[in-house]
Write a protein that holds these residues in place. Structure first.
Motif, PDB file in Angstrom:
ATOM      1  N   ARG A  16     -70.889  17.013  23.945  1.00 19.11           N
ATOM      2  CA  ARG A  16     -70.765  17.021  22.487  1.00 19.11           C
ATOM      3  C   ARG A  16     -69.321  16.708  22.101  1.00 19.11           C
ATOM      4  NH1 ARG A  16     -75.241  17.182  19.279  1.00 19.11           N
ATOM      5  NH2 ARG A  16     -73.713  17.783  17.779  1.00 19.11           N
ATOM      6  N   ASN A  17     -69.101  16.385  20.833  1.00 20.44           N
ATOM      7  CA  ASN A  17     -67.779  16.029  20.307  1.00 20.44           C
ATOM      8  C   ASN A  17     -67.231  14.766  20.970  1.00 20.44           C
ATOM      9  OD1 ASN A  17     -67.703  18.304  18.575  1.00 20.44           O
ATOM     10  ND2 ASN A  17     -67.113  19.560  20.324  1.00 20.44           N
ATOM     11  N   THR A  18     -68.128  13.833  21.235  1.00 25.72           N
ATOM     12  CA  THR A  18     -67.751  12.594  21.913  1.00 25.72           C
ATOM     13  C   THR A  18     -67.982  11.398  21.002  1.00 25.72           C
ATOM     14  OG1 THR A  18     -68.283  13.517  24.072  1.00 25.72           O
ATOM     15  CG2 THR A  18     -68.266  11.136  23.914  1.00 25.72           C
ATOM     16  N   VAL A  19     -67.064  10.437  21.086  1.00 23.73           N
ATOM     17  CA  VAL A  19     -67.242   9.150  20.426  1.00 23.73           C
ATOM     18  C   VAL A  19     -67.271   8.081  21.510  1.00 23.73           C
ATOM     19  CG1 VAL A  19     -66.145   9.848  18.262  1.00 23.73           C
ATOM     20  CG2 VAL A  19     -64.760   8.794  20.058  1.00 23.73           C
ATOM     21  N   ILE A  20     -67.879   6.958  21.184  1.00 25.36           N
ATOM     22  CA  ILE A  20     -67.854   5.796  22.072  1.00 25.36           C
ATOM     23  C   ILE A  20     -66.848   4.814  21.477  1.00 25.36           C
ATOM     24  CG2 ILE A  20     -69.150   3.827  22.964  1.00 25.36           C
ATOM     25  CD1 ILE A  20     -71.625   5.592  23.015  1.00 25.36           C
ATOM     26  N   VAL A  21     -65.951   4.320  22.308  1.00 29.96           N
ATOM     27  CA  VAL A  21     -64.934   3.373  21.873  1.00 29.96           C
ATOM     28  C   VAL A  21     -65.276   2.000  22.454  1.00 29.96           C
ATOM     29  CG1 VAL A  21     -62.480   2.806  21.888  1.00 29.96           C
ATOM     30  CG2 VAL A  21     -63.206   5.207  21.796  1.00 29.96           C
ATOM     31  N   CYS A  22     -65.385   1.004  21.584  1.00 26.20           N
ATOM     32  CA  CYS A  22     -65.613  -0.390  21.987  1.00 26.20           C
ATOM     33  C   CYS A  22     -64.313  -1.132  21.681  1.00 26.20           C
ATOM     34  CB  CYS A  22     -66.768  -1.000  21.198  1.00 26.20           C
ATOM     35  SG  CYS A  22     -68.316  -0.088  21.337  1.00 26.20           S
ATOM     36  N   GLU A  23     -63.676  -1.647  22.732  1.00 34.78           N
ATOM     37  CA  GLU A  23     -62.358  -2.262  22.596  1.00 34.78           C
ATOM     38  C   GLU A  23     -62.413  -3.726  23.030  1.00 34.78           C
ATOM     39  OE1 GLU A  23     -58.071  -0.712  23.915  1.00 34.78           O
ATOM     40  OE2 GLU A  23     -59.416  -1.126  25.601  1.00 34.78           O
ATOM     41  N   TYR A  24     -62.134  -4.618  22.079  1.00 39.38           N
ATOM     42  CA  TYR A  24     -62.122  -6.056  22.332  1.00 39.38           C
ATOM     43  C   TYR A  24     -60.665  -6.487  22.489  1.00 39.38           C
ATOM     44  CZ  TYR A  24     -66.678  -5.707  19.903  1.00 39.38           C
ATOM     45  OH  TYR A  24     -67.945  -5.368  19.484  1.00 39.38           O
ATOM     46  N   ILE A  73     -64.703   2.618  16.785  1.00 36.62           N
ATOM     47  CA  ILE A  73     -65.025   3.971  17.231  1.00 36.62           C
ATOM     48  C   ILE A  73     -66.388   4.326  16.650  1.00 36.62           C
ATOM     49  CG2 ILE A  73     -64.354   6.390  17.148  1.00 36.62           C
ATOM     50  CD1 ILE A  73     -61.439   5.346  16.812  1.00 36.62           C
ATOM     51  N   VAL A  74     -67.327   4.664  17.530  1.00 37.10           N
ATOM     52  CA  VAL A  74     -68.697   4.995  17.129  1.00 37.10           C
ATOM     53  C   VAL A  74     -68.900   6.493  17.318  1.00 37.10           C
ATOM     54  CG1 VAL A  74     -71.135   4.513  17.485  1.00 37.10           C
ATOM     55  CG2 VAL A  74     -69.445   2.710  17.914  1.00 37.10           C
ATOM     56  N   ASP A  75     -69.153   7.186  16.222  1.00 34.61           N
ATOM     57  CA  ASP A  75     -69.289   8.650  16.253  1.00 34.61           C
ATOM     58  C   ASP A  75     -70.745   9.036  16.506  1.00 34.61           C
ATOM     59  OD1 ASP A  75     -69.117  11.379  15.957  1.00 34.61           O
ATOM     60  OD2 ASP A  75     -67.922  11.285  14.120  1.00 34.61           O
ATOM     61  N   ILE A  76     -71.133   8.992  17.774  1.00 31.74           N
ATOM     62  CA  ILE A  76     -72.514   9.329  18.121  1.00 31.74           C
ATOM     63  C   ILE A  76     -72.798  10.803  17.882  1.00 31.74           C
ATOM     64  CG2 ILE A  76     -72.901   7.413  19.708  1.00 31.74           C
ATOM     65  CD1 ILE A  76     -72.267   9.317  22.014  1.00 31.74           C
ATOM     66  N   ASP A  77     -71.802  11.639  18.020  1.00 34.82           N
ATOM     67  CA  ASP A  77     -71.961  13.075  17.801  1.00 34.82           C
ATOM     68  C   ASP A  77     -72.402  13.360  16.358  1.00 34.82           C
ATOM     69  OD1 ASP A  77     -71.647  15.656  19.158  1.00 34.82           O
ATOM     70  OD2 ASP A  77     -70.105  16.032  17.643  1.00 34.82           O
ATOM     71  N   ALA A  78     -71.765  12.701  15.384  1.00 34.93           N
ATOM     72  CA  ALA A  78     -72.144  12.891  13.983  1.00 34.93           C
ATOM     73  C   ALA A  78     -73.555  12.380  13.721  1.00 34.93           C
ATOM     74  CB  ALA A  78     -71.145  12.195  13.069  1.00 34.93           C
ATOM     75  N   ALA A  79     -73.921  11.260  14.362  1.00 32.41           N
ATOM     76  CA  ALA A  79     -75.272  10.715  14.184  1.00 32.41           C
ATOM     77  C   ALA A  79     -76.332  11.680  14.720  1.00 32.41           C
ATOM     78  CB  ALA A  79     -75.390   9.356  14.857  1.00 32.41           C
ATOM     79  N   VAL A  80     -76.027  12.356  15.824  1.00 36.83           N
ATOM     80  CA  VAL A  80     -76.945  13.370  16.364  1.00 36.83           C
ATOM     81  C   VAL A  80     -77.031  14.549  15.404  1.00 36.83           C
ATOM     82  CG1 VAL A  80     -77.270  15.063  18.215  1.00 36.83           C
ATOM     83  CG2 VAL A  80     -76.668  12.704  18.782  1.00 36.83           C
ATOM     84  N   ASP A  81     -75.879  15.026  14.942  1.00 34.25           N
ATOM     85  CA  ASP A  81     -75.849  16.169  14.019  1.00 34.25           C
ATOM     86  C   ASP A  81     -76.635  15.899  12.744  1.00 34.25           C
ATOM     87  OD1 ASP A  81     -74.317  17.620  15.798  1.00 34.25           O
ATOM     88  OD2 ASP A  81     -72.419  17.268  14.743  1.00 34.25           O
ATOM     89  N   ASN A  82     -76.602  14.654  12.252  1.00 34.72           N
ATOM     90  CA  ASN A  82     -77.314  14.301  11.025  1.00 34.72           C
ATOM     91  C   ASN A  82     -78.775  13.940  11.258  1.00 34.72           C
ATOM     92  OD1 ASN A  82     -75.016  14.714   9.528  1.00 34.72           O
ATOM     93  ND2 ASN A  82     -74.431  12.557   9.495  1.00 34.72           N
ATOM     94  N   GLY A  83     -79.220  13.955  12.513  1.00 38.16           N
ATOM     95  CA  GLY A  83     -80.605  13.643  12.827  1.00 38.16           C
ATOM     96  C   GLY A  83     -80.921  12.162  12.866  1.00 38.16           C
ATOM     97  N   ASP A  84     -79.892  11.293  12.843  1.00 36.04           N
ATOM     98  CA  ASP A  84     -80.128   9.858  12.889  1.00 36.04           C
ATOM     99  C   ASP A  84     -80.324   9.334  14.305  1.00 36.04           C
ATOM    100  OD1 ASP A  84     -80.120   9.496  10.133  1.00 36.04           O
ATOM    101  OD2 ASP A  84     -77.937   9.339  10.080  1.00 36.04           O
ATOM    102  N   ILE A  85     -79.952  10.126  15.293  1.00 37.65           N
ATOM    103  CA  ILE A  85     -80.281   9.819  16.692  1.00 37.65           C
ATOM    104  C   ILE A  85     -81.148  10.965  17.192  1.00 37.65           C
ATOM    105  CG2 ILE A  85     -79.456   9.579  19.058  1.00 37.65           C
ATOM    106  CD1 ILE A  85     -76.872   8.462  18.016  1.00 37.65           C
ATOM    107  N   THR A  86     -82.364  10.629  17.554  1.00 40.16           N
ATOM    108  CA  THR A  86     -83.267  11.645  18.096  1.00 40.16           C
ATOM    109  C   THR A  86     -83.745  11.273  19.490  1.00 40.16           C
ATOM    110  OG1 THR A  86     -85.140  10.567  17.034  1.00 40.16           O
ATOM    111  CG2 THR A  86     -84.059  12.356  15.804  1.00 40.16           C
ATOM    112  N   GLY A  87     -83.338  10.123  19.970  1.00 36.80           N
ATOM    113  CA  GLY A  87     -83.739   9.646  21.291  1.00 36.80           C
ATOM    114  C   GLY A  87     -82.772   8.582  21.747  1.00 36.80           C
TER     115      GLY A  87
END
Length: 136
Positions: A16-24, A73-87
């Protein structure tokens, strides 16, 4: 824990409390790679309506220099908390070289690096880097 699917075969457990960083990034003798990153139906990057940020992404902006760098920076943790990622979910990364009228556009390969970063500490995972072949 968050499960990040990789090709539907397995997954990666992410704290938890993780973001994914995509760096070009691109070499100093190239300039102006235009990037786009899509997550949960929204795209940030040069020329996209969401532009620099969306609900779960922050883009550093359009770097037109040689040897440049653009980061999302992609905040996957916030998306999970808001219910937008369920799988399972997917992040799409793409890029192409900006075409200048003077013919001074970038060309050749660039690099896409992806890694996990803790939201509150400087901890990061090892970066996975791919050479990409954007087209002008």
């Amino acid at each position: 824990m968050i499960l990040v699917n990789d090709d539907g075969v397995g997954g990666v457990a992410v704290a938890r409390n993780t973001v994914i960083v995509c760096e070009y990034t691109w070499p100093r003798n190239r300039r102006d790679l235009d990037t786009g990153t899509t997550f949960l139906g929204e795209t940030v990057g040069y020329g996209f309506p969401s532009s620099t940020f969306s609900e779960y992404m922050l883009w550093t902006g359009d770097d037109t220099t040689g040897g440049g760098r653009e980061v999302v920076i992609v905040d996957i943790d916030a998306a999970v908390d808001n219910g937008d990622i369920t799988g399972n979910f997917q992040i799409n990364c793409f890029a192409d070289w900006y075409e200048y009228n003077s013919g001074n556009s970038g060309f050749g390969p660039a690099t896409l690096g992806v890694y996990f970063r803790d939201k509150f500490t400087p901890r990061v995972s090892p970066k996975v880097s791919l050479t990409i072949a954007p087209t002008p």
